[in-house]
Design an enzyme around this catalytic site. Structure first.
Site, short mmCIF file in Angstrom:
data_model
loop_
_atom_site.label_atom_id
_atom_site.label_comp_id
_atom_site.label_asym_id
_atom_site.label_seq_id
_atom_site.Cartn_x
_atom_site.Cartn_y
_atom_site.Cartn_z
N THR A 181 0.85 -1.18 0.00
CA THR A 181 0.00 0.00 0.00
C THR A 181 0.89 1.23 0.00
OG1 THR A 181 -1.64 -1.16 1.34
CG2 THR A 181 -1.80 1.22 1.25
N LEU A 182 0.75 2.06 -1.01
CA LEU A 182 1.56 3.26 -1.08
C LEU A 182 0.76 4.50 -0.72
CD1 LEU A 182 3.50 2.43 -4.34
CD2 LEU A 182 4.35 2.30 -2.01
#
Lengths: 245, 272
Positions: free
Chosen positions: A23-24
């Site tokens: 998850t960025l």
């Protein structure tokens, strides 16, 4: 978020999926949750909005769910990560029920489990992008706690996430007291939600108030708050900043 | 039990549907020195007979703290018992770490039983040669369980395992109906009296037994020698009381019904 972390998924050059596994940044997000302890248990308020960046895209998202018999979980942040967390908790509750031995998961246990999950994900640089509020009642004891996406976890008499921390908590610090009645609790939460509605860009005017007591969980039907836009300050809002500088 | 052609392997059934190796493992439990457990609604007491390898050595530890709310007493191969106690401590602490809450005893006991069962169904393993009396407290009250090498487990109001345990069991059978409502002190007294039964005539001294208690608002802990001696003094001073009269009859009746009560000389050094 442009640094790369070596991940056990193979060479980033050859394997196209390595970075997209983490998850960025969040995509569809929920805004604040505000919750308080009251006489019979815990009250939690949330709106039903899911924003896609600055677009108020989804208007029917339930951001508060019942967990087992004794807990209520509210989430702000990435909605898909919230749904993932609900799947983990589903499994947890299922296994707990399968034992069928008179023991059941209370809010303290669920809160600590979630803290472990969130902190572990943070350590792997792959967070669940949520701030969670966990409230519940078991054996007459009320419980209210919060876990953030980096695993910071604590309990308190009143909690709020996101903008709620800045706009709702000050109100609660002044006006919360122990043994609030149900009506007073709802009025207090509505006061907080109204402020959030005026000042939080990602808030929508469709909210649900959920309550948990020894008897169980009730989630209200969605409803709207009355707003007033005729304040002097709202007339001619650019009065203090005419033109460009 | 005699040797037969179906008892070499744990994974070989006999024609009558028995697994002899598992039954032999249960024999090992009967050779160990006695361990006793009793419970009331709010407390669990575990007691054991102290046996030392020789006069020069210290006695074998047979009761272990698993957590503040769980204790275990073992009989049989103490090395196996120690390994299983370590497993129980590990499970308990992992649960506490994740859930900040004590592990329910019933769930621990099932995991222990499943672990024992595995050893009865693998040709390269052997069953654990130890019986465990697990006492603990959880949401649903005080519990006492007995875990067998076979992988079976049962819940008890009171139980005794190890050599000469039949004498203790007979004593407990006469009294168990009142245990649920017993006070903590009476429960401890009954445990020590039950230990006395297994000594068969030998004078009861606090150095001969270990007693542990746990209960609501009372984490697991051992009683010190002084406290045990005080309890012993309340009944040992007047040996011809009506309580003792009843005990003597019970002993005489229990002796012929004794199972696997081998003399101390026949006990293998690895079993205590």
């Amino acid at each position: 978020m442009t640094f790369t972390i070596p991940i056990d998924n193979g060479d980033a050059l050859k394997n196209a999926e390595t970075d997209s596994q983490r998850t960025l940044y969040p995509y569809v997000t929920g805004t604040s949750i505000v919750a308080i302890k009251y006489k019979d248990g815990v009250l939690m308020a949330s709106d039903m909005g899911g924003s896609y960046g600055s677009t108020l895209r989804y208007k029917n998202i339930e951001r508060v769910k019942a967990i087992g018999k004794h807990s209520l979980l509210g989430a702000s942040g990435e909605i898909s990560d919230f749904q993932e967390i609900l799947r983990y908790l589903d499994e947890l509750v299922l296994n707990d029920n399968m034992w069928d031995d008179g023991n059941s998961l209370g809010p303290k246990e669920v809160h600590n489990y979630l803290t472990r999950v969130m902190y572990n994900r943070r350590n792997k640089f792959n967070p669940l992008w949520n701030t969670l509020v966990l409230g519940g009642v078991k054996n007459g004891q009320s419980y209210l706690g919060m876990v953030s996406m980096i695993g910071v976890s604590f309990e308190d008499n009143h909690v709020a996430t996101g903008f709620g921390n800045h706009l709702a908590r000050p109100i609660l610090r002044d006006e919360w007291h122990a043994d609030l009645s149900f009506e007073d609790g709802v009025k207090l939460l509505e006061k907080c939600m109204r402020v959030l509605l005026y000042r939080d860009r990602s808030a929508i005017n469709k909210l649900q108030i959920s309550k948990i007591t020894e008897e169980g969980v009730t989630v209200s039907q969605p409803y709207s708050l009355k707003t007033f836009w005729e304040f002097q300050a709202f007339h001619n809002p650019t009065a203090g900043a005419q033109g460009s500088w | 039990m005699f040797r037969n052609q179906y008892d070499t392997d744990v994974t070989t059934w006999s024609p009558t549907g028995r697994l002899f190796q598992v039954e032999y493992a249960m024999e090992a439990v009967k050779q160990g020195s006695a361990a006793i457990g009793l419970r009331s609604r709010s407390h669990v007491v575990l007691a054991s007979v102290n046996k030392a390898q020789s006069e020069l050595s210290s006695h074998q530890w047979k009761i272990f703290k698993v957590d503040d709310h769980i204790g275990v007493a073992i009989a049989g191969l103490t090395a196996d018992g120690r390994v299983l106690s370590r497993y129980m401590r590990s499970e308990s602490i992992n649960h506490s770490f994740t859930y900040e809450s004590p592990l329910p005893v019933g769930r621990l006991v099932v995991r222990l039983a499943d672990k024992a069962q595995v050893c009865t169904q693998r040709s390269w393993k052997r069953p654990y040669g130890v019986g465990l009396l697990v006492g603990g407290l959880d949401e649903s009250g005080a519990h006492l369980y007995y875990n067998c090498p076979s992988g079976n487990y049962f819940e008890y109001q009171a139980f005794a395992i190890g050599s000469r345990s039949q004498a203790a069991k007979t004593y407990l059978e006469r009294r168990f109906e009142s245990f649920n409502e017993s006070s903590r002190e009476d429960l401890i007294k009954d445990a020590i009296l039950a230990i006395r039964e297994t000594l068969q005539g030998e004078t009861l001294k606090s150095s001969l037994c270990t007693v542990s208690v746990l209960g609501v608002d009372e984490p697991f802990h051992f009683l010190d020698q002084e406290s045990i001696q005080k309890v012993i003094d309340t009944f040992e001073k007047v040996p011809e009381e009506e309580e003792d009269g009843g005990e003597a009859e019970a002993e005489a009746a229990a002796a012929p019904a004794e199972q696997g009560g081998a003399g101390d000389q026949d006990v293998a050094p690895m079993e205590m």
